[in-house]
Design a protein around this motif. Structure first.
Motif, short mmCIF file in Angstrom:
data_model
loop_
_atom_site.label_atom_id
_atom_site.label_comp_id
_atom_site.label_asym_id
_atom_site.label_seq_id
_atom_site.Cartn_x
_atom_site.Cartn_y
_atom_site.Cartn_z
N ASP A 50 -81.22 19.32 -38.64
CA ASP A 50 -82.18 19.60 -39.72
C ASP A 50 -81.83 18.83 -40.99
N VAL A 51 -80.56 18.49 -41.16
CA VAL A 51 -80.12 17.74 -42.33
C VAL A 51 -78.85 16.98 -41.96
N ILE A 52 -78.64 15.85 -42.61
CA ILE A 52 -77.45 15.03 -42.37
C ILE A 52 -76.75 14.78 -43.69
N PHE A 53 -75.42 14.97 -43.69
CA PHE A 53 -74.58 14.57 -44.81
C PHE A 53 -73.84 13.31 -44.38
N ALA A 54 -74.11 12.18 -45.03
CA ALA A 54 -73.58 10.91 -44.54
C ALA A 54 -72.84 10.14 -45.62
N ASP A 55 -71.59 9.77 -45.31
CA ASP A 55 -70.88 8.81 -46.14
C ASP A 55 -71.53 7.44 -45.92
N ILE A 56 -71.26 6.50 -46.80
CA ILE A 56 -71.85 5.17 -46.66
C ILE A 56 -70.89 4.20 -45.97
N GLN A 57 -69.72 4.06 -46.55
CA GLN A 57 -68.74 3.13 -45.99
C GLN A 57 -67.88 3.85 -44.96
N LEU A 58 -68.06 3.48 -43.69
CA LEU A 58 -67.27 4.04 -42.61
C LEU A 58 -66.27 2.99 -42.12
N ALA A 59 -65.34 3.42 -41.30
CA ALA A 59 -64.26 2.52 -40.87
C ALA A 59 -64.79 1.29 -40.14
N ASP A 60 -65.89 1.44 -39.41
CA ASP A 60 -66.39 0.33 -38.60
C ASP A 60 -67.75 -0.20 -39.07
N GLY A 61 -68.13 0.09 -40.31
CA GLY A 61 -69.40 -0.43 -40.81
C GLY A 61 -70.02 0.52 -41.82
N ILE A 62 -71.29 0.32 -42.12
CA ILE A 62 -72.00 1.18 -43.06
C ILE A 62 -72.97 2.07 -42.30
N SER A 63 -73.15 3.28 -42.83
CA SER A 63 -73.95 4.28 -42.10
C SER A 63 -75.41 3.89 -41.98
N PHE A 64 -75.89 2.97 -42.83
CA PHE A 64 -77.29 2.54 -42.72
C PHE A 64 -77.59 1.96 -41.33
N THR A 65 -76.59 1.37 -40.70
CA THR A 65 -76.82 0.78 -39.38
C THR A 65 -77.16 1.85 -38.34
N ILE A 66 -76.65 3.06 -38.56
CA ILE A 66 -76.98 4.17 -37.65
C ILE A 66 -78.47 4.48 -37.74
N PHE A 67 -78.97 4.57 -38.98
CA PHE A 67 -80.36 4.95 -39.18
C PHE A 67 -81.32 3.80 -38.91
N ASP A 68 -80.76 2.60 -38.81
CA ASP A 68 -81.57 1.45 -38.42
C ASP A 68 -81.86 1.51 -36.93
N LYS A 69 -80.90 2.02 -36.16
CA LYS A 69 -81.05 2.08 -34.70
C LYS A 69 -81.82 3.33 -34.26
N PHE A 70 -81.54 4.46 -34.92
CA PHE A 70 -82.22 5.71 -34.62
C PHE A 70 -83.14 6.06 -35.79
N LYS A 71 -84.41 6.18 -35.53
CA LYS A 71 -85.38 6.49 -36.57
C LYS A 71 -85.31 7.98 -36.88
N ILE A 72 -84.50 8.32 -37.86
CA ILE A 72 -84.25 9.71 -38.22
C ILE A 72 -85.33 10.21 -39.18
N SER A 73 -85.83 11.41 -38.93
CA SER A 73 -86.89 11.96 -39.78
C SER A 73 -86.39 13.09 -40.67
N CYS A 74 -85.22 13.64 -40.39
CA CYS A 74 -84.72 14.76 -41.20
C CYS A 74 -84.16 14.27 -42.53
#
Length: 257
Positions: A50-74
């Protein structure tokens, strides 16, 4: 309300979990992931929270790449250490943010906003490119993966292209087997460490003991218990790989990418 935490610092993730519990006991943390790779796997295997708490800079990249691959609506609440100017970028599309260390009042307001979005059912999709542009982060920024491993065979070290690996198996030691059938010892302690160095689009963690290359799969057979059995291409056709019933759905998604 179910929440996912994406944070690569374990202590920060624990503190955020505790803060959320204090501010809103009605939120259930359904998962905590610490990298782009583990987040991608989580979304492939689980329903959207229902909601996501996301850091930006992760050890292996930036979290935006996650949301680029999965179209999240929450709703997504970013937790970040960016300066005040960069933080303004997160107001694009109504996405909220929390500046580390997290302030309880700001956390409470962000959660209230997420709940309001859920009730109105006006879920906000992320425009990843706008975020990247606003932060001046190149869209080409991606995690980097290994292209070669050094394999040990008869006390000799042999460079092996990752693309030539058919599968990697744990049997007291870690072994990689190439598409032509050669077998090499990999000098790593765990399969988890090896997996983190491989592109998840090309390699799949089929079980605790095996990682398989998508290009080495010859066929997939379904069993009556909903498990799957993979047959590999020659000359590795005699080595079969079992996929559990629980992993079967995510494996099928991976195979159809």
């Amino acid at each position: 309300m179910n929440a996912l935490i994406i944070e690569d610092e374990k202590l920060v993730a624990l503190e955020l979990t505790a803060s959320i519990a204090e501010v809103d006991p009605g939120i259930k943390i359904v998962g905590t992931v610490g990298s782009v790779k583990t987040a991608l796997r989580w979304f492939a295997e689980n329903a959207e929270p229902d909601v996501i708490f996301a850091d930006i800079q992760l050890a292996d990249g930036i979290s935006f790449t996650i949301f680029d691959k999965f179209k999240i609506s929450c709703p997504i609440i970013f937790t970040t250490a960016y300066n005040e100017y960069a933080i303004q970028a997160f107001k694009v599309n109504g996405i909220d943010y929390l500046l580390k260390p997290v302030d309880w009042d700001e956390l409470r307001q962000a959660i209230a906003k997420a709940r309001a979005l859920g009730k109105s059912q006006s879920k906000t999709a992320i425009d990843v490119q706008k975020l990247l542009d606003a932060l001046n982060i190149p869209s080409a920024l991606k995690p980097t993966y290994k292209e070669h491993f050094l394999g040990n065979a008869r006390n000799s070290w042999i460079p092996v292209r990752v693309a030539d690996i058919a599968y990697i198996v744990r049997d007291e030691l870690n072994f990689m087997v190439t598409n032509s059938g050669e077998r090499y010892i990999l000098d790593y302690d765990t399969l988890d460490e090896i997996e983190s160095l491989l592109n998840p689009n090309q390699f799949y963690r089929a079980s605790r003991h095996c990682i398989v290359n998508i290009n080495s799969v010859q066929s997939v057979k379904g069993l009556s218990n909903l498990k799957l059995v993979l047959a590999l291409k020659t000359p590795n056709h005699q080595f079969s790989i079992d996929i559990s019933r629980d992993k079967a759905p995510s494996f099928k998604k991976w195979l159809e990418q």
